[in-house]
Design a protein around this motif. Structure first.
Motif, PDB file in Angstrom:
ATOM      1  N   ILE A  35       0.852  -1.191   0.000  1.00 40.08           N
ATOM      2  CA  ILE A  35       0.000   0.000   0.000  1.00 40.08           C
ATOM      3  C   ILE A  35       0.883   1.234   0.000  1.00 40.08           C
ATOM      4  O   ILE A  35       1.978   1.237   0.582  1.00 40.08           O
ATOM      5  N   SER A  37       0.388   5.439   0.733  1.00 39.34           N
ATOM      6  CA  SER A  37      -0.562   6.453   1.182  1.00 39.34           C
ATOM      7  C   SER A  37       0.144   7.779   1.415  1.00 39.34           C
ATOM      8  O   SER A  37       1.357   7.839   1.612  1.00 39.34           O
ATOM      9  N   ILE A  44      -5.240   6.783   0.122  1.00 40.92           N
ATOM     10  CA  ILE A  44      -4.594   5.590  -0.432  1.00 40.92           C
ATOM     11  C   ILE A  44      -4.361   5.813  -1.929  1.00 40.92           C
ATOM     12  O   ILE A  44      -5.305   5.980  -2.699  1.00 40.92           O
ATOM     13  N   TYR A  46      -2.204   3.737  -3.848  1.00 37.95           N
ATOM     14  CA  TYR A  46      -2.063   2.431  -4.510  1.00 37.95           C
ATOM     15  C   TYR A  46      -2.277   1.362  -3.452  1.00 37.95           C
ATOM     16  O   TYR A  46      -1.875   1.525  -2.295  1.00 37.95           O
ATOM     17  N   GLU A  47      -2.884   0.262  -3.862  1.00 41.44           N
ATOM     18  CA  GLU A  47      -3.024  -0.859  -2.930  1.00 41.44           C
ATOM     19  C   GLU A  47      -3.069  -2.181  -3.673  1.00 41.44           C
ATOM     20  O   GLU A  47      -3.564  -2.270  -4.791  1.00 41.44           O
ATOM     21  N   LYS A  48      -2.515  -3.177  -3.018  1.00 40.34           N
ATOM     22  CA  LYS A  48      -2.567  -4.561  -3.519  1.00 40.34           C
ATOM     23  C   LYS A  48      -2.785  -5.464  -2.309  1.00 40.34           C
ATOM     24  O   LYS A  48      -1.960  -5.506  -1.402  1.00 40.34           O
ATOM     25  N   ALA A  50      -4.505  -5.009   0.188  1.00 38.53           N
ATOM     26  CA  ALA A  50      -4.259  -4.163   1.360  1.00 38.53           C
ATOM     27  C   ALA A  50      -5.051  -4.594   2.585  1.00 38.53           C
ATOM     28  O   ALA A  50      -4.650  -4.296   3.718  1.00 38.53           O
ATOM     29  N   ASP A  51      -6.169  -5.276   2.396  1.00 40.97           N
ATOM     30  CA  ASP A  51      -6.986  -5.717   3.537  1.00 40.97           C
ATOM     31  C   ASP A  51      -6.839  -7.209   3.827  1.00 40.97           C
ATOM     32  O   ASP A  51      -7.595  -7.767   4.620  1.00 40.97           O
ATOM     33  N   THR A 165      -2.872  -6.036   8.586  1.00 43.10           N
ATOM     34  CA  THR A 165      -3.010  -5.858   7.140  1.00 43.10           C
ATOM     35  C   THR A 165      -2.114  -4.706   6.703  1.00 43.10           C
ATOM     36  O   THR A 165      -1.691  -3.884   7.528  1.00 43.10           O
ATOM     37  N   ALA A 166      -1.858  -4.624   5.408  1.00 43.91           N
ATOM     38  CA  ALA A 166      -1.069  -3.505   4.887  1.00 43.91           C
ATOM     39  C   ALA A 166      -1.778  -2.178   5.151  1.00 43.91           C
ATOM     40  O   ALA A 166      -1.140  -1.175   5.496  1.00 43.91           O
ATOM     41  N   ALA A 167      -3.114  -2.172   5.007  1.00 43.49           N
ATOM     42  CA  ALA A 167      -3.877  -0.940   5.228  1.00 43.49           C
ATOM     43  C   ALA A 167      -3.769  -0.478   6.676  1.00 43.49           C
ATOM     44  O   ALA A 167      -3.587   0.716   6.959  1.00 43.49           O
ATOM     45  N   ALA A 170      -0.328   0.976   7.362  1.00 42.05           N
ATOM     46  CA  ALA A 170      -0.198   2.331   6.816  1.00 42.05           C
ATOM     47  C   ALA A 170      -0.843   3.341   7.767  1.00 42.05           C
ATOM     48  O   ALA A 170      -0.268   4.399   8.053  1.00 42.05           O
TER      49      ALA A 170
END
Length: 389
Positions: A35, A37, A44, A46-48, A50-51, A165-167, A170
């Motif tokens: 991710i 941010s 955000i 970009y995300e891949k 992310a959750d 998670t990545a989110a 961040a």
């Protein structure tokens, strides 16, 4: 006719060039989750995955650090326990009974990824790992507003019940970066270390921060690795236009986390700028009026053209030229009496004291009279001098 055809061709080529200039190609990411941010607005970019539930490894220490900074006294003296001194993994080689300030433990944990320092922090703050886990998770939900995070230890050694998670990472990193003490330690490249058992210089493990992997603008970072999590990386960077946070999770190789991070940061710097909504701004929508609620709000804007719109429920939507939502901001509806008061203030104008036409004439006559008097006085003085001569 030739001029007309030439004009059409020029216009056609201009439109084509403009369209291509606006195309945004998202970065290719090798890692399983990532991710990017805006560190200030939280938008955000970009995300891949992310959750997706992931194991963070030592990125856990970002949470331990900000929790300790905000809930402890960094000048407190901590006595290292036997359990802390014997913890597995990367250490700063604390010894049982050694007395260390809480700040020094946070530095050893973030800069050198000391698991022993992390354990000592948790024991100092909450007495036991169970109590620490309970308090940390409550803190992360209340302060950071994470949604899919549960930590059972302060260092990130693997446990099936230790995930995020990545989110969420961040959000956590962006929150922590608002604290100047955390930001300073997160960005420290090296630190002299005097311990009971050794003296050394701690050097950050983050290759972009210490310059082994060149990239301009990196301001902080934390690495992580355990077999189950593979390679993980958190990075902060900034230029004159924007501050960015990049999170990479589960890369097979170290080179991949740095390649992915460079691609993310380059993408962010190339396509976005930071801005803000002023606390005095007003946003009309469908007969209603919305404001920021008296706060200055950080926002992220796409470079070039973009669209802003406000829904009837006060959601400000910022979209790029392709219609992709970059950020949403929940505004506050202004009450009728507040609208009336604001309009009244805007209509009120300070009374201006001006000199009318008659006033100007009078001023000119007065000044002319003064001039004549001074002139006569000067002439009399000259005549008097001549008579004396």
């Amino acid at each position: 006719m030739k001029k007309f055809i030439l004009s059409v061709l020029l216009l056609s080529s201009f439109s084509y060039a403009t369209a291509n200039a606006k195309e945004v190609t998202e970065p290719e990411i090798l890692s399983e989750a990532a991710i990017l941010s805006d560190s200030e607005s939280g938008a955000i970019l970009y995300e891949k995955n992310a959750d997706k539930k992931m194991f963070p490894a030592s990125l856990t220490k970002i949470a331990t650090a900000i929790y300790a900074i905000e809930n402890g006294d960094l000048n407190d003296i901590t006595t290292v326990s036997k359990e802390a001194a014997e913890v597995d993994g990367t250490r700063v080689y604390l010894e049982e009974g050694e007395e260390v300030t809480l700040k020094k433990l946070v530095q050893g944990m973030l800069i050198n990824s000391g698991n022993d320092a992390a354990w000592a922090i948790a024991e100092h703050l909450d007495g036991s790992m169970d109590r620490y886990s309970e308090n940390l998770n409550a803190y992360l939900k209340e302060k950071v507003h994470v949604e899919h995070t549960h930590f059972v230890n302060p260092h990130g050694l693997h446990d099936e019940n230790h995930y995020t998670t990545a989110a969420d990472l961040a959000k956590l990193t962006n929150y922590a970066l608002q604290n100047e003490t955390f930001k300073e330690i997160f960005g420290t490249k090296e630190l002299k270390w005097w311990g009971k058992s050794w003296e050394t210089t701690l050097i950050t493990h983050h290759k972009m921060l210490k310059g082994e992997v060149p990239f301009e603008g990196v301001t902080g970072g934390k690495t992580g690795f355990v077999d189950e999590a593979k390679q993980t990386l958190a990075t902060s960077a900034e230029n004159e236009s924007i501050k960015l946070t990049a999170i990479i999770l589960k890369a097979d190789f170290k080179r991949d986390i740095y390649k992915d991070t460079i691609n993310l940061l380059s993408f962010g710097f190339s396509h976005y700028d930071s801005s803000h909504l002023d606390k005095t701004e007003v946003f009309p929508a469908e007969g209603k009026t919305f404001t920021t609620g008296g706060k200055t709000v950080a926002i992220t804007l796409p470079k070039g053209s973009y669209n802003e719109s406000v829904t009837s429920k006060g959601r400000l939507m910022i979209e790029d030229h392709n219609g992709k939502v970059v950020q949403t901001v929940q505004l506050v509806e202004e009450k009728r009496d507040e609208v009336a008061s604001r309009q009244l203030k805007s209509e009120e104008k300070p009374e201006k004291k001006t000199i009318g036409s008659y006033g100007k004439i009078g001023l000119m006559i007065f000044l002319f009279g003064v001039f004549v008097l001074l002139l006569r006085k000067n002439l009399k003085a000259k005549a008097s001098r001549r008579r004396r001569m």
